[in-house]
Design a protein around this motif. Structure first.
Motif, PDB file in Angstrom:
ATOM      1  N   GLN A  24      17.914 -13.490 -33.938  1.00 51.71           N
ATOM      2  CA  GLN A  24      17.456 -12.511 -35.283  1.00 51.71           C
ATOM      3  C   GLN A  24      17.753 -12.857 -36.676  1.00 51.71           C
ATOM      4  OE1 GLN A  24      18.410  -8.278 -33.758  1.00 51.71           O
ATOM      5  NE2 GLN A  24      19.719  -9.353 -32.319  1.00 51.71           N
ATOM      6  N   SER A  25      18.939 -13.676 -36.492  1.00 53.39           N
ATOM      7  CA  SER A  25      19.589 -13.971 -37.912  1.00 53.39           C
ATOM      8  C   SER A  25      20.513 -15.238 -37.564  1.00 53.39           C
ATOM      9  CB  SER A  25      20.422 -12.876 -38.447  1.00 53.39           C
ATOM     10  OG  SER A  25      21.314 -13.199 -39.580  1.00 53.39           O
ATOM     11  N   ILE A 104      14.192 -10.719 -37.524  1.00 57.19           N
ATOM     12  CA  ILE A 104      14.832  -9.585 -37.423  1.00 57.19           C
ATOM     13  C   ILE A 104      13.759  -8.388 -37.562  1.00 57.19           C
ATOM     14  CG2 ILE A 104      15.817  -9.430 -39.831  1.00 57.19           C
ATOM     15  CD1 ILE A 104      18.289  -7.836 -38.671  1.00 57.19           C
TER      16      ILE A 104
END
Length: 281
Positions: A24-25, A104
């Protein structure tokens, strides 16, 4: 941030495995730092561009990370295949983000095949690892990050013994479906545990913040739309300096006292400087 790890016994198994995780990140890396000791021997597949981000890239290379060139699929596949012998001999785990890049978007995107080719060719198990959604504390659109709680779940290994290259599509679908189910369940659990709603950035009822008190002081108030994934808040009228300063002052005084400044507030009235106020030598 708080990282809650589940399935640590799967991460700590003394065997070579291909670990696949949702991406996601860059915060995913912080999570890995938190539970790296559980995995013992592990290396990571990373994009080639990170090698040139020194000193991090150099340190990563010296630590044994495997860099691949995502622009050339054949080269990337070759690099991953060459790592197989090392994984088996040293009983090392290989960590891969099969989505290929970080997103995300509150969902798990389709997987690339590279990690699954390695697992099937070497007959190594797949170990799915699922991070719950960062939407419960991170809003990249509005550049907001709150204290967060993330549940990281290591699912039971998926064996690949007896599988062939032809079985890879089904293996990918099986792995991804299991991860999606866990992703939704753990994200919902975090939302319920901390009384979050909707996007996850909405605080519990009755919670007041400095921002909410500022909004209440605006002339004309704040027009709120129904809470949906696309709802927005519109501020009506100009922002008055005096009410805002008065509302923030108590919070600022607390900060000032913590910094050793007594009761003095670090917030000062804006001053208009004119050219004639500046003296030149």
């Amino acid at each position: 941030m708080k990282w809650e790890v589940r399935g640590a016994e799967h991460m700590g198994a003394d065997r070579a495995m291909v670990m696949v995780a949702n991406h996601q990140s860059s915060l995913d890396i912080l999570g890995m730092f938190d539970f790296w000791h559980l995995m013992d021997k592990c290396t990571v597949i990373a994009k080639r561009e990170l090698f040139f981000a020194w000193p991090f890239g150099l340190a990563a290379w010296l630590s044994g990370l495997i860099f691949i060139d995502r622009r050339h699929a054949q080269r990337a596949q070759t690099a991953m295949n060459e790592s197989t012998k090392m994984l088996i001999e040293k009983r090392t785990k290989l960590w891969v983000f099969p989505e290929g890049t970080r997103r995300i978007t509150n969902e798990i995107h389709p997987f690339k095949k590279g990690a699954f080719h390695v697992a099937v060719r070497a007959q190594l198990p797949i170990l799915p690892v699922v991070y719950s959604s960062y939407h419960t504390f991170l809003d990249t659109k509005n550049k907001v990050m709150n204290p967060g709680h993330v549940i990281v779940t290591a699912l039971p290994p998926i064996e690949t013994k007896g599988l062939t290259i032809d079985d890879i599509p089904e293996l990918i679908e099986r792995t991804r479906n299991a991860m999606i189910e866990t992703f939704k369940a753990t994200t919902k659990e975090v939302e319920n545990r901390f009384n979050l709603s909707g996007h996850g950035m909405t605080p519990a009822k009755g919670t007041t913040t400095v921002i909410s008190r500022i909004a209440a002081a605006l002339p004309g108030g704040v027009s709120k739309q129904p809470t949906t994934a696309t709802s927005t808040t519109t501020v009506v009228g100009p922002l008055p300096i005096r009410p805002v300063v008065e509302l923030i002052e108590p919070e600022a005084r607390k900060i000032g006292s913590l910094l050793g400044g007594g009761d003095a507030s670090p917030i000062k009235e804006p001053t208009a400087y004119r050219r004639k106020d500046v003296q030149r030598d």
